[in-house]
Design a protein around this motif. Sequence first.
Motif, PDB file in Angstrom:
ATOM      1  N   LEU A 148      -2.959  -1.305  -8.792  1.00 55.66           N
ATOM      2  CA  LEU A 148      -1.534   0.028  -8.509  1.00 55.66           C
ATOM      3  C   LEU A 148      -1.350   0.485  -7.497  1.00 55.66           C
ATOM      4  O   LEU A 148      -0.171   0.946  -5.973  1.00 55.66           O
ATOM      5  CB  LEU A 148      -1.439  -0.285  -9.598  1.00 55.66           C
ATOM      6  CG  LEU A 148      -0.660  -0.565 -10.406  1.00 55.66           C
ATOM      7  CD1 LEU A 148      -0.573   0.534 -11.614  1.00 55.66           C
ATOM      8  CD2 LEU A 148       0.161  -1.204 -10.556  1.00 55.66           C
ATOM      9  N   TYR A 149      -2.534   1.144  -7.225  1.00 60.48           N
ATOM     10  CA  TYR A 149      -2.539   2.312  -5.731  1.00 60.48           C
ATOM     11  C   TYR A 149      -2.158   1.260  -4.654  1.00 60.48           C
ATOM     12  O   TYR A 149      -1.488   2.164  -3.619  1.00 60.48           O
ATOM     13  CB  TYR A 149      -3.658   2.676  -4.988  1.00 60.48           C
ATOM     14  CG  TYR A 149      -4.104   3.679  -4.819  1.00 60.48           C
ATOM     15  CD1 TYR A 149      -3.031   5.565  -4.177  1.00 60.48           C
ATOM     16  CD2 TYR A 149      -4.577   3.423  -3.512  1.00 60.48           C
ATOM     17  CE1 TYR A 149      -3.005   6.434  -3.850  1.00 60.48           C
ATOM     18  CE2 TYR A 149      -4.444   4.959  -2.643  1.00 60.48           C
ATOM     19  CZ  TYR A 149      -3.872   5.916  -2.651  1.00 60.48           C
ATOM     20  OH  TYR A 149      -3.845   6.956  -1.529  1.00 60.48           O
ATOM     21  N   TRP A 150      -2.955   0.512  -4.320  1.00 67.06           N
ATOM     22  CA  TRP A 150      -2.782  -0.577  -3.211  1.00 67.06           C
ATOM     23  C   TRP A 150      -1.345  -1.422  -3.269  1.00 67.06           C
ATOM     24  O   TRP A 150      -0.873  -0.874  -2.097  1.00 67.06           O
ATOM     25  CB  TRP A 150      -3.799  -1.463  -3.041  1.00 67.06           C
ATOM     26  CG  TRP A 150      -3.325  -2.623  -1.728  1.00 67.06           C
ATOM     27  CD1 TRP A 150      -3.457  -2.620  -0.606  1.00 67.06           C
ATOM     28  CD2 TRP A 150      -2.952  -3.936  -2.415  1.00 67.06           C
ATOM     29  NE1 TRP A 150      -3.107  -4.117  -0.347  1.00 67.06           N
ATOM     30  CE2 TRP A 150      -2.419  -4.767  -1.201  1.00 67.06           C
ATOM     31  CE3 TRP A 150      -2.616  -4.973  -3.447  1.00 67.06           C
ATOM     32  CZ2 TRP A 150      -1.913  -5.794  -1.090  1.00 67.06           C
ATOM     33  CZ3 TRP A 150      -1.380  -5.786  -3.804  1.00 67.06           C
ATOM     34  CH2 TRP A 150      -1.902  -6.290  -2.018  1.00 67.06           C
ATOM     35  N   PHE A 151      -1.179  -1.872  -4.096  1.00 69.21           N
ATOM     36  CA  PHE A 151       0.191  -2.843  -4.723  1.00 69.21           C
ATOM     37  C   PHE A 151       1.498  -1.422  -4.213  1.00 69.21           C
ATOM     38  O   PHE A 151       2.631  -2.106  -3.134  1.00 69.21           O
ATOM     39  CB  PHE A 151       0.284  -2.907  -5.623  1.00 69.21           C
ATOM     40  CG  PHE A 151       1.708  -3.653  -5.921  1.00 69.21           C
ATOM     41  CD1 PHE A 151       2.405  -4.962  -5.000  1.00 69.21           C
ATOM     42  CD2 PHE A 151       3.027  -2.701  -6.586  1.00 69.21           C
ATOM     43  CE1 PHE A 151       3.814  -5.588  -5.449  1.00 69.21           C
ATOM     44  CE2 PHE A 151       4.491  -3.029  -6.954  1.00 69.21           C
ATOM     45  CZ  PHE A 151       4.077  -4.095  -6.565  1.00 69.21           C
ATOM     46  N   PHE A 152       1.636  -0.193  -4.660  1.00 72.10           N
ATOM     47  CA  PHE A 152       3.140   1.122  -3.730  1.00 72.10           C
ATOM     48  C   PHE A 152       2.598   1.603  -2.885  1.00 72.10           C
ATOM     49  O   PHE A 152       3.504   2.053  -2.484  1.00 72.10           O
ATOM     50  CB  PHE A 152       2.882   1.825  -5.116  1.00 72.10           C
ATOM     51  CG  PHE A 152       3.472   1.368  -6.303  1.00 72.10           C
ATOM     52  CD1 PHE A 152       4.767   1.320  -6.586  1.00 72.10           C
ATOM     53  CD2 PHE A 152       2.244   1.299  -7.674  1.00 72.10           C
ATOM     54  CE1 PHE A 152       5.204   0.915  -7.895  1.00 72.10           C
ATOM     55  CE2 PHE A 152       2.622   0.655  -8.575  1.00 72.10           C
ATOM     56  CZ  PHE A 152       4.444   0.411  -8.796  1.00 72.10           C
ATOM     57  N   GLY A 153       1.646   1.238  -2.100  1.00 77.66           N
ATOM     58  CA  GLY A 153       1.390   1.733  -0.342  1.00 77.66           C
ATOM     59  C   GLY A 153       2.084   0.780   0.112  1.00 77.66           C
ATOM     60  O   GLY A 153       2.161   0.674   1.226  1.00 77.66           O
ATOM     61  N   THR A 154       2.375  -0.685  -0.191  1.00 73.88           N
ATOM     62  CA  THR A 154       2.726  -2.040   0.460  1.00 73.88           C
ATOM     63  C   THR A 154       4.854  -1.910   0.319  1.00 73.88           C
ATOM     64  O   THR A 154       4.694  -1.314  -0.098  1.00 73.88           O
ATOM     65  CB  THR A 154       2.667  -3.682  -0.230  1.00 73.88           C
ATOM     66  OG1 THR A 154       3.265  -3.737  -0.993  1.00 73.88           O
ATOM     67  CG2 THR A 154       1.115  -3.590  -0.583  1.00 73.88           C
ATOM     68  N   GLU A 155       4.951  -2.458   1.449  1.00 69.12           N
ATOM     69  CA  GLU A 155       6.753  -2.821   1.887  1.00 69.12           C
ATOM     70  C   GLU A 155       7.166  -2.914   0.287  1.00 69.12           C
ATOM     71  O   GLU A 155       8.171  -2.267   0.707  1.00 69.12           O
ATOM     72  CB  GLU A 155       7.080  -3.308   2.823  1.00 69.12           C
ATOM     73  CG  GLU A 155       8.552  -4.109   3.104  1.00 69.12           C
ATOM     74  CD  GLU A 155       9.114  -4.373   3.924  1.00 69.12           C
ATOM     75  OE1 GLU A 155      10.053  -4.607   4.659  1.00 69.12           O
ATOM     76  OE2 GLU A 155       7.449  -5.167   4.683  1.00 69.12           O
ATOM     77  N   ILE A 156       6.696  -3.272  -0.522  1.00 70.60           N
ATOM     78  CA  ILE A 156       7.949  -4.323  -1.775  1.00 70.60           C
ATOM     79  C   ILE A 156       7.156  -3.117  -2.899  1.00 70.60           C
ATOM     80  O   ILE A 156       7.923  -2.352  -3.810  1.00 70.60           O
ATOM     81  CB  ILE A 156       7.265  -5.222  -2.040  1.00 70.60           C
ATOM     82  CG1 ILE A 156       6.961  -6.366  -1.529  1.00 70.60           C
ATOM     83  CG2 ILE A 156       7.292  -5.486  -4.167  1.00 70.60           C
ATOM     84  CD1 ILE A 156       6.712  -8.291  -2.136  1.00 70.60           C
TER      85      ILE A 156
END
Length: 296
Positions: A148-156
Amino acid sequence: MLQIILGAISLGLLWAVMTIGVYITYRILDISDLSVEGSIAMGAAIAAFQIYNGMNPFVATLLATIGGMLAGLVTGLLHTRLKIPALLSGILTMISLYSINLRIMGKANVSLLRIDTVYTTFEKLGLSQSNSVMLFGFICAILIICILYWFFGTEIGCAIRATGNNVQMARAQGINTNNMITLGLVISNGLVALSGALIAQSQSFADVQMGIGSIVIGLASVIIGEVIFNSRNFFGRLISLILGAITYRIIIALVIRMGMPANDLRLFTAVTVAVALSLPTIKSSIAQWKNGKGNQ
């Protein structure tokens, strides 16, 4: 006493997965999603039924997660496409999931006694059942936080966070807020269903009513994590959710140890959440009173 605390930590790690899911809707999206109470029972129902009928526990747990994601998708579509208020959309999904969960299991509860679960792999290595639950829960919680830490750092991921912060501004930036809200609900309910599947396997049964009051438990864990383990960065806040869930479970274990009737636990949880949510107002009132007294 040590065994009680270790048991509370084990259970807290499993509930932490659900707490993270609640945090996504409650804090990031700023939506009160009551479909959580149906999703957690759905995850337990799917996992328990499939494992009971011989499916690999890990595959069954994955299916449970997908089932929760579909439940979140329904809530998201009701809210964004049919323009039903978010709170009512969650309630409609939660009510419908009660019947769906009964259909999945074919009865009110399914037993998993003497049946292999995801924890059996660790038990075969010589660990006790409680230690297996603790280790697997810890691995799941940390892995989810890292993803989640990686995902919420992406554009989406940033688009989802922007939508929760300010819908109008997000739309002005060209973000499809309806899709972001729906995606956030899908992720949230998927995590909640995963938690339900893990909890069902740890307690060796799934029950159609196990989701009742789960939203309050999730909120209590979120609030406790924010108040006690306050962190300014996003990764720290995710870690505080795990600590909050564990702390809540330890508190519950201790109050039961002190003699509180089990029937009063939900009342205790509700009061705890109410007090925690009102802390900022209470602190502000005290500060104003002190300033007023000082001016005199």
